[in-house]
Write a protein that holds these residues in place. Structure first.
Motif, PDB file in Angstrom:
ATOM      1  N   VAL A 143      -0.844  -3.646  11.915  1.00  0.00           N
ATOM      2  CA  VAL A 143      -0.724  -3.037  10.590  1.00  0.00           C
ATOM      3  C   VAL A 143      -1.423  -1.674  10.659  1.00  0.00           C
ATOM      4  N   TRP A 144      -0.647  -0.632  10.632  1.00  0.00           N
ATOM      5  CA  TRP A 144      -1.217   0.715  10.749  1.00  0.00           C
ATOM      6  C   TRP A 144      -1.252   1.400   9.386  1.00  0.00           C
ATOM      7  N   ALA A 145      -2.310   2.145   9.182  1.00  0.00           N
ATOM      8  CA  ALA A 145      -2.348   3.023   8.010  1.00  0.00           C
ATOM      9  C   ALA A 145      -1.737   4.363   8.406  1.00  0.00           C
TER      10      ALA A 145
ATOM     11  N   HIS B 249       2.328  -6.265  -2.149  1.00  0.00           N
ATOM     12  CA  HIS B 249       1.700  -5.701  -0.962  1.00  0.00           C
ATOM     13  C   HIS B 249       0.685  -4.628  -1.350  1.00  0.00           C
ATOM     14  N   ASP B 250      -0.403  -4.574  -0.573  1.00  0.00           N
ATOM     15  CA  ASP B 250      -1.451  -3.594  -0.816  1.00  0.00           C
ATOM     16  C   ASP B 250      -1.885  -3.050   0.538  1.00  0.00           C
ATOM     17  N   ARG B 251      -1.788  -1.764   0.734  1.00  0.00           N
ATOM     18  CA  ARG B 251      -2.163  -1.208   2.038  1.00  0.00           C
ATOM     19  C   ARG B 251      -3.651  -1.389   2.311  1.00  0.00           C
ATOM     20  N   ARG B 252      -4.446  -1.701   1.276  1.00  0.00           N
ATOM     21  CA  ARG B 252      -5.878  -1.925   1.486  1.00  0.00           C
ATOM     22  C   ARG B 252      -6.195  -3.337   1.965  1.00  0.00           C
ATOM     23  N   ASP B 253      -5.204  -4.220   1.987  1.00  0.00           N
ATOM     24  CA  ASP B 253      -5.407  -5.574   2.531  1.00  0.00           C
ATOM     25  C   ASP B 253      -4.328  -5.789   3.590  1.00  0.00           C
TER      26      ASP B 253
END
Lengths: 96, 495
Positions: A62-64, B239-243
């Motif tokens: 999972v990439w930011a 969905h949450d990019r922080r989790d």
């Protein structure tokens, strides 16, 4: 599986970095002994060839996005500090 | 009791708010007054900020007026007071986890679920009591006092989200959020005659939730009806990019989905796991659950026995995996950056030992120590790795059963609410209370508890329905088809 009596409370509390009182040691030894005896029944299960599950729905890589953004402001990060000085956390001396 | 504003479900209140029959400020006042009246008996809250809640309500009324003028759509939660478990961050409000460790902590930011509730227009109301760091099944492990069951003040409300359950049951909140690691939403919901839903793992972001066991924790709603639970779930999912463990899946419109399933007249295939009806099940609980199953048969559902053969190992596997993860997660409480710091520390190492000894309560210490042990050198394979393999087998049991059935129906808790102090000295007895809820977390499944009757002594009984991964809509529809055939949810406690 190890035996419940292998459990050395002093050693593990040291690893966990928690001081225990004499009363806590007596009580926790007996309570955790019961729990470990109960847990020992997992030995009955045949797990040969079974893959371990760490997550029910594993997601990998999972990439930011590589984009700079604002983080927590210093004053917010220090807001709950037990002791602070000059925008830093103060801790007991760690080097002589 | 006549239905006061504070006892009404979201579905009814949102209609009243939309028609202008009541304002958000009036609703908030009703809830706050009720809270002042019953809170000395119930003690559901660690802290309250009535002024802030009323300001949020006034802002909600202004938003509604503006939306009316512009013709914009208004969310069903606009103006609804929702209580928040004191383990979920609300910026500027205390966040204690019911621990001395965090007695003075103030959240620097909002959890993602908080951001989402605020975006929907809900009023974040109070900080709800729990077992310290969500470790327990009775809310007795709180550093700030025990919450009472509104149906019998001498008894526990369940836990760890006891304050979240008791507040909704007692009319101190219209709905609330809790977290569920091994049953901490479903079990207190069952003991307090309300609906509690644990979503599939990954459905709701955990960002801003104080971590207990990261591979098991999920946030979910407490509510007065299945419809209300669906509304809150819809607001917090996604969905949450922080989790990084939250999943990129579309969030369905749960209420519309439920209605469509209902109209389709679908007949559910329900599985009854024989391992959940054996020794240890209270006869009154068993009878109420069997009566609920009989209702499903009357509805035309196909009810059949299924087997989950590894059920008896779930509690053992759970207490290895959950404590291992907790020992790692709670290592961050070191007295340095936030949390309790001992005043007597002589050096850096001593600071850790003393701050942790003074800050954590007994159950948290026990679990950190057990978790440290099962991960320690020489024991990892025998305990942690073996438990993870047993977890695989438990998960397979469920997936195997779902080849034959759409959902699984069980009791939520083996007993109704027990007396305060009854299990406090015996951690193992307390752990075994979670026997019907823990497998769901290990398998990452969605589960719901809904009211299904009362004991002769007037204590609530809960029915657990376990769904397939990410099929919350179907799960809610199964729950609702039973709920609409009874009136248990309207039997309010006398306070």
């Amino acid at each position: 599986m190890p035996k419940p009596e292998d459990f050395n409370l002093d050693h593990v509390a040291n690893l966990a970095r928690i001081n225990l009182t004499a009363e806590e040691k007596t009580r926790f030894s007996s309570q955790l002994g019961d729990v470990l005896t109960y847990i020992a029944q997992l030995n009955e299960v045949n797990v040969d060839g079974v893959e371990p599950t760490a997550h029910a729905f594993p997601v990998v890589n999972v990439w930011a996005d590589d984009v700079a953004e604002a983080g927590l402001p210093v004053e917010d990060a220090l807001r709950n500090a037990p002791e602070k000085r000059d925008n830093m956390f103060v801790v007991p001396k760690v080097v002589e | 009791m006549p239905q006061e504003l504070f006892n009404k479900p979201v579905t009814e209140l949102s209609g009243m708010l939309a028609r202008g029959e009541v304002s958000a400020v009036e609703l908030m006042r009703s809830v706050a007054e009720r809270t002042r009246k019953v809170e000395p008996k119930v003690h559901a809250f660690n802290s309250l900020d009535e002024e802030d809640a009323l300001a949020q309500a006034a802002a909600s009324d202004a938003r509604r007026a503006a939306a009316k003028a512009s013709g914009a759509e208004v969310h069903a939660l606009e103006g609804i007071p929702i209580g928040i478990k004191d383990v979920i961050s609300v910026a500027g409000q205390p966040l204690t986890a019911s621990s001395r460790m965090l007695a003075t902590f103030v959240s620097p930011y909002d959890a993602t679920v908080t951001t989402k509730l605020k975006a929907a227009g809900a009023i974040c109301w109070g900080r709800l009591n729990l077992d310290e760091f969500a470790m327990g099944s009775s809310t007795e492990n709180s550093a700030f006092g025990v919450t009472s069951n509104p149906y019998d003040l001498e008894r526990v409300p369940g836990g760890s989200s006891g304050g979240s359950a008791a507040s909704v049951a007692a009319g101190e909140a219209i709905a609330s959020l809790g977290s569920d690691t091994g049953g901490s939403i479903r079990q207190p919901a069952a003991l307090c005659n309300i609906v509690g839903l644990k979503p599939s793992y990954g459905r709701v972001s955990r960002y801003g939730l104080i971590a207990f066991a990261s591979s098991l924790d999920q946030i979910g709603p407490f509510a007065r009806s299945v419809d209300d639970a669906a509304t809150v779930l819809g607001a917090i999912s996604g969905h949450d990019r922080r989790d990084s463990t939250s999943l990129r899946m579309e969030v369905p419109d749960y209420r519309r989905g439920m209605d469509e399933l209902r109209k389709s007249g679908r007949k559910w295939r329900l599985g009854i796991p024989k391992e959940y009806f054996g020794e240890g099940l209270d006869p009154e609980v068993g009878a109420a659950v069997q009566a609920a199953i009989a209702e499903y048969t009357k509805l035309g559902c196909e009810v059949r026995e299924v087997s989950l053969p590894h059920t008896k190992y779930a509690v053992g596997a759970y207490y290895i995996i959950a404590t291992a993860e907790c020992s790692s997660n709670l290592a961050r409480f070191d007295g340095v950056r936030y949390g309790h710091r001992s005043k007597d520390a002589t050096d850096a190492l001593d600071l850790y030992f003393k701050s942790r000894a003074e800050g954590f309560g007994p159950e948290v210490k026990r679990r950190i120590i057990l978790g440290t042990y099962v991960l320690s050198s020489g024991y990892y394979d025998a305990y942690y790795l073996r438990a993870q393999k047993v977890r695989t087998l438990i998960r397979r049991d469920f997936l195997e059963a779902y080849k034959q059935v759409d959902a699984i129906v069980t009791p939520t808790s083996p007993t109704p609410a027990f007396r305060k102090g009854e299990k406090a000295a015996n951690p193992l007895a307390m752990y075994l209370n979670d026997i019907y809820t823990i497998g769901v977390n290990l398998a990452g499944l969605p589960g719901i508890s809904i009211p299904c009757g009362f004991t002769g002594g007037g204590l609530p009984i809960g029915l657990q329905i376990i769904g397939q991964p990410f099929k919350e809509t179907e799960l809610l529809a199964v729950a609702r088809s039973y709920e609409e055939r009874n009136d248990w949810r309207n039997r309010f406690p006398t306070l």
